[in-house]
Design an enzyme around this catalytic site. Structure first.
Site, PDB file in Angstrom:
ATOM      1  N   GLY A 105     -22.574  25.945  -8.428  1.00  0.00           N
ATOM      2  CA  GLY A 105     -23.427  26.277  -7.274  1.00  0.00           C
ATOM      3  C   GLY A 105     -23.333  25.323  -6.101  1.00  0.00           C
ATOM      4  O   GLY A 105     -24.196  25.348  -5.216  1.00  0.00           O
ATOM      5  N   ASN A 138     -21.219  25.442  -3.622  1.00  0.00           N
ATOM      6  CA  ASN A 138     -21.033  26.227  -2.386  1.00  0.00           C
ATOM      7  C   ASN A 138     -22.333  26.883  -1.959  1.00  0.00           C
ATOM      8  O   ASN A 138     -22.649  26.939  -0.769  1.00  0.00           O
ATOM      9  CB  ASN A 138     -19.925  27.269  -2.569  1.00  0.00           C
ATOM     10  CG  ASN A 138     -18.556  26.673  -2.339  1.00  0.00           C
ATOM     11  OD1 ASN A 138     -18.175  26.383  -1.207  1.00  0.00           O
ATOM     12  ND2 ASN A 138     -17.820  26.450  -3.428  1.00  0.00           N
ATOM     13  N   MET A 165     -17.640  34.710 -11.274  1.00  0.00           N
ATOM     14  CA  MET A 165     -16.448  34.860 -12.097  1.00  0.00           C
ATOM     15  C   MET A 165     -16.360  36.211 -12.818  1.00  0.00           C
ATOM     16  O   MET A 165     -15.740  36.311 -13.871  1.00  0.00           O
ATOM     17  CB  MET A 165     -16.366  33.704 -13.100  1.00  0.00           C
ATOM     18  CG  MET A 165     -16.142  32.363 -12.422  1.00  0.00           C
ATOM     19  SD  MET A 165     -14.676  32.384 -11.327  1.00  0.00           S
ATOM     20  CE  MET A 165     -14.558  30.670 -10.844  1.00  0.00           C
ATOM     21  N   LEU A 182     -15.582  40.510 -12.304  1.00  0.00           N
ATOM     22  CA  LEU A 182     -14.999  41.517 -11.402  1.00  0.00           C
ATOM     23  C   LEU A 182     -16.079  42.497 -10.997  1.00  0.00           C
ATOM     24  O   LEU A 182     -16.857  42.949 -11.837  1.00  0.00           O
ATOM     25  CB  LEU A 182     -13.906  42.274 -12.143  1.00  0.00           C
ATOM     26  CG  LEU A 182     -12.469  41.944 -11.792  1.00  0.00           C
ATOM     27  CD1 LEU A 182     -11.541  42.955 -12.445  1.00  0.00           C
ATOM     28  CD2 LEU A 182     -12.265  41.911 -10.286  1.00  0.00           C
ATOM     29  N   HIS A 198     -11.983  31.241  -2.331  1.00  0.00           N
ATOM     30  CA  HIS A 198     -11.046  31.058  -3.448  1.00  0.00           C
ATOM     31  C   HIS A 198     -10.300  29.739  -3.254  1.00  0.00           C
ATOM     32  O   HIS A 198      -9.851  29.440  -2.140  1.00  0.00           O
ATOM     33  CB  HIS A 198     -10.066  32.238  -3.487  1.00  0.00           C
ATOM     34  CG  HIS A 198      -9.120  32.161  -4.631  1.00  0.00           C
ATOM     35  ND1 HIS A 198      -9.507  32.456  -5.928  1.00  0.00           N
ATOM     36  CD2 HIS A 198      -7.817  31.806  -4.696  1.00  0.00           C
ATOM     37  CE1 HIS A 198      -8.462  32.288  -6.735  1.00  0.00           C
ATOM     38  NE2 HIS A 198      -7.430  31.897  -6.011  1.00  0.00           N
TER      39      HIS A 198
HETATM   40  C1  GAR Z   1     -15.248  27.106  -6.081  1.00  0.00           C
HETATM   41  O1  GAR Z   1     -14.306  26.075  -5.984  1.00  0.00           O
HETATM   42  C2  GAR Z   1     -14.628  28.433  -5.738  1.00  0.00           C
HETATM   43  O2  GAR Z   1     -13.573  28.335  -4.846  1.00  0.00           O
HETATM   44  C3  GAR Z   1     -14.152  28.905  -7.079  1.00  0.00           C
HETATM   45  O3  GAR Z   1     -15.115  28.479  -7.982  1.00  0.00           O
HETATM   46  C4  GAR Z   1     -15.705  27.273  -7.524  1.00  0.00           C
HETATM   47  C5  GAR Z   1     -17.191  27.405  -7.649  1.00  0.00           C
HETATM   48  O4  GAR Z   1     -17.818  26.186  -7.397  1.00  0.00           O
HETATM   49  N1  GAR Z   1     -14.007  30.324  -7.088  1.00  0.00           N
HETATM   50  C6  GAR Z   1     -13.035  30.961  -7.728  1.00  0.00           C
HETATM   51  O5  GAR Z   1     -12.201  30.402  -8.403  1.00  0.00           O
HETATM   52  C7  GAR Z   1     -13.073  32.475  -7.559  1.00  0.00           C
HETATM   53  N2  GAR Z   1     -11.851  33.047  -7.931  1.00  0.00           N
HETATM   54  P1  GAR Z   1     -19.369  26.121  -7.081  1.00  0.00           P
HETATM   55  O6  GAR Z   1     -20.081  26.951  -8.163  1.00  0.00           O
HETATM   56  O7  GAR Z   1     -19.704  24.663  -7.202  1.00  0.00           O
HETATM   57  O8  GAR Z   1     -19.602  26.672  -5.721  1.00  0.00           O
END
Ligand code: GAR
Length: 168
Positions: A10, A12, A69, A71, A86
């Site tokens: 979380g 982001n 994560m 689809l 991504h």
């Molecule tokens: C992020 O780095 C995002 O780019 C990646 O998961 C992480 C989530 O981090 N997303 C993917 O790989 C989607 N295909 P967060 O939960 O700390 O934001």
């Protein structure tokens, strides 16, 4: 309504919440730290292992995927405007473990991509990207940290624009 969907840490979501008002967080993972972050920030959240799509209100203006994560179904993708981040320079290294894929491929640059979500896996129209060089001593852990720093810059900036200028 602005909805964030996430499955993990979380970070982001937290970076976004500093810049925009988020009405609802939806997660498929009851153990995800995004839940604690939502609680701490006072953002409403819903945990739903399989029915996450049905909890998105019809009046949602933008669905923001932040480490989600699962689809999404074609019907859901047709119904909402959905944006994703991504951890690679798409169209390279789609799908899971994008950072490991980049390290295995031996590329010298990777980064992150903000893109619209379509029915494919990380195939939607690219909105913006930031580049991160890969050094000889980089590994999955520190490269992820470098990429996430970039993500926390680019994602709020782009989402802000989408909400204020380009939607409706
Ligand atoms: C992020 O780095 C995002 O780019 C990646 O998961 C992480 C989530 O981090 N997303 C993917 O790989 C989607 N295909 P967060 O939960 O700390 O934001």
């Amino acid at each position: 309504m602005i909805v964030v969907m996430g499955s993990g840490e979380g970070t982001n979501f937290q970076a976004l919440a500093k810049h925009i008002s988020i009405d609802l967080v939806i997660t498929n993972n009851k153990n995800a730290n995004i839940v604690n972050r939502a609680k701490n920030l006072g953002v409403k959240y819903i945990i739903s292992k399989d029915q996450y799509e049905s909890h998105v209100p019809v009046n949602t203006k933008l669905v923001i995927l932040a480490g989600f994560m699962k689809l999404l179904s074609p019907g859901f993708v047709d119904k909402f405007k959905i944006v994703n981040i991504h951890p690679s320079l798409l169209p390279s290294f789609r799908g899971i473990d994008a950072i490991g894929q980049a390290l295995d491929a031996g590329v010298k640059f990777t980064g992150c991509t903000v893109h619209w979500v379509d029915k494919g896996i990380d195939t939607g129209k690219i909105i913006d990207q930031l580049v991160c060089p890969i050094g000889p001593n980089d590994n999955k852990i520190n490269l992820q940290q470098k990429i996430q720093k970039l993500e926390h810059k680019i994602y709020p900036a782009i989402v802000k624009e989408l909400i204020h200028d380009k939607l409706d």
